[in-house]
Design a protein around this motif. Structure first.
Motif, mmCIF file in Angstrom:
data_model
loop_
_atom_site.group_PDB
_atom_site.id
_atom_site.type_symbol
_atom_site.label_atom_id
_atom_site.label_comp_id
_atom_site.label_asym_id
_atom_site.label_seq_id
_atom_site.Cartn_x
_atom_site.Cartn_y
_atom_site.Cartn_z
ATOM 1 N N ALA A 79 0.829 -1.207 0.000
ATOM 2 C CA ALA A 79 0.000 0.000 0.000
ATOM 3 C C ALA A 79 0.863 1.257 0.000
ATOM 4 O O ALA A 79 0.631 2.184 -0.801
ATOM 5 C CB ALA A 79 -0.923 -0.005 1.211
ATOM 6 N N VAL A 96 -4.674 2.387 -7.982
ATOM 7 C CA VAL A 96 -5.805 1.461 -8.110
ATOM 8 C C VAL A 96 -5.321 0.018 -7.998
ATOM 9 O O VAL A 96 -5.956 -0.816 -7.348
ATOM 10 C CB VAL A 96 -6.557 1.697 -9.450
ATOM 11 C CG1 VAL A 96 -7.579 0.620 -9.701
ATOM 12 C CG2 VAL A 96 -7.203 3.069 -9.442
ATOM 13 N N PHE A 99 -4.610 -0.650 -4.383
ATOM 14 C CA PHE A 99 -5.870 -0.824 -3.665
ATOM 15 C C PHE A 99 -6.454 -2.210 -3.936
ATOM 16 O O PHE A 99 -6.951 -2.872 -3.020
ATOM 17 C CB PHE A 99 -6.877 0.254 -4.066
ATOM 18 C CG PHE A 99 -8.234 0.043 -3.462
ATOM 19 C CD1 PHE A 99 -8.478 0.380 -2.143
ATOM 20 C CD2 PHE A 99 -9.264 -0.505 -4.212
ATOM 21 C CE1 PHE A 99 -9.724 0.177 -1.581
ATOM 22 C CE2 PHE A 99 -10.514 -0.717 -3.655
ATOM 23 C CZ PHE A 99 -10.742 -0.364 -2.336
ATOM 24 N N CYS A 102 -4.573 -4.823 -1.939
ATOM 25 C CA CYS A 102 -4.947 -4.780 -0.526
ATOM 26 C C CYS A 102 -6.341 -5.359 -0.306
ATOM 27 O O CYS A 102 -6.570 -6.083 0.673
ATOM 28 C CB CYS A 102 -4.893 -3.347 -0.001
ATOM 29 S SG CYS A 102 -3.220 -2.696 0.091
ATOM 30 N N ALA A 103 -7.271 -5.066 -1.192
ATOM 31 C CA ALA A 103 -8.618 -5.605 -1.067
ATOM 32 C C ALA A 103 -8.626 -7.120 -1.182
ATOM 33 O O ALA A 103 -9.337 -7.805 -0.444
ATOM 34 C CB ALA A 103 -9.524 -4.978 -2.125
#
Length: 111
Positions: A79, A96, A99, A102-103
């Motif tokens: 991140a 993006v 992200f 991480c998601a």
């Protein structure tokens, strides 16, 4: 149909935490059914699902496993790296992608 306690279905709480909580609070005959932990309460004749609020408190107070620490460290590093790289290149695509990584990591950590 009861699932054997030695099997490892995707449970929200670990069996060790559940066993410790049951011994501490007098619940007996722990078993798994439909991905939930069930046991007989003290003096009870019918099994009940283990209270999730008590298991959440025990889980929250327990230490993280080395695997969890490593995965959280890698996600944190990814991140920060994506934020810095996105800022340096003036490209939101990298942010993006960071992200999304991480998601996915958080999704894999949850049951």
């Amino acid at each position: 149909m009861k699932t054997s306690i030695t099997s490892t279905p995707l449970l929200k709480y670990s069996l060790d935490v559940a066993r410790a909580w049951c011994q501490e609070n007098g619940w007996s005959d722990l078993f798994i059914e439909q991905y939930r932990l069930w046991a007989f309460p003290p003096g009870g004749v019918m099994p009940l699902p283990l209270p999730e609020c008590a298991l959440e408190e025990v889980t929250f107070n327990s230490d993280l496993s080395p695997r969890q620490v490593l995965s959280q460290s890698l996600v944190f590093t990814a991140a920060i790296g994506s934020v810095l790289t996105s800022f340096a290149t003036h490209s939101p695509v990298i942010l993006v992608a960071g992200f999304a990584a991480c998601a996915i990591a958080v999704g894999l950590g949850e049951p």
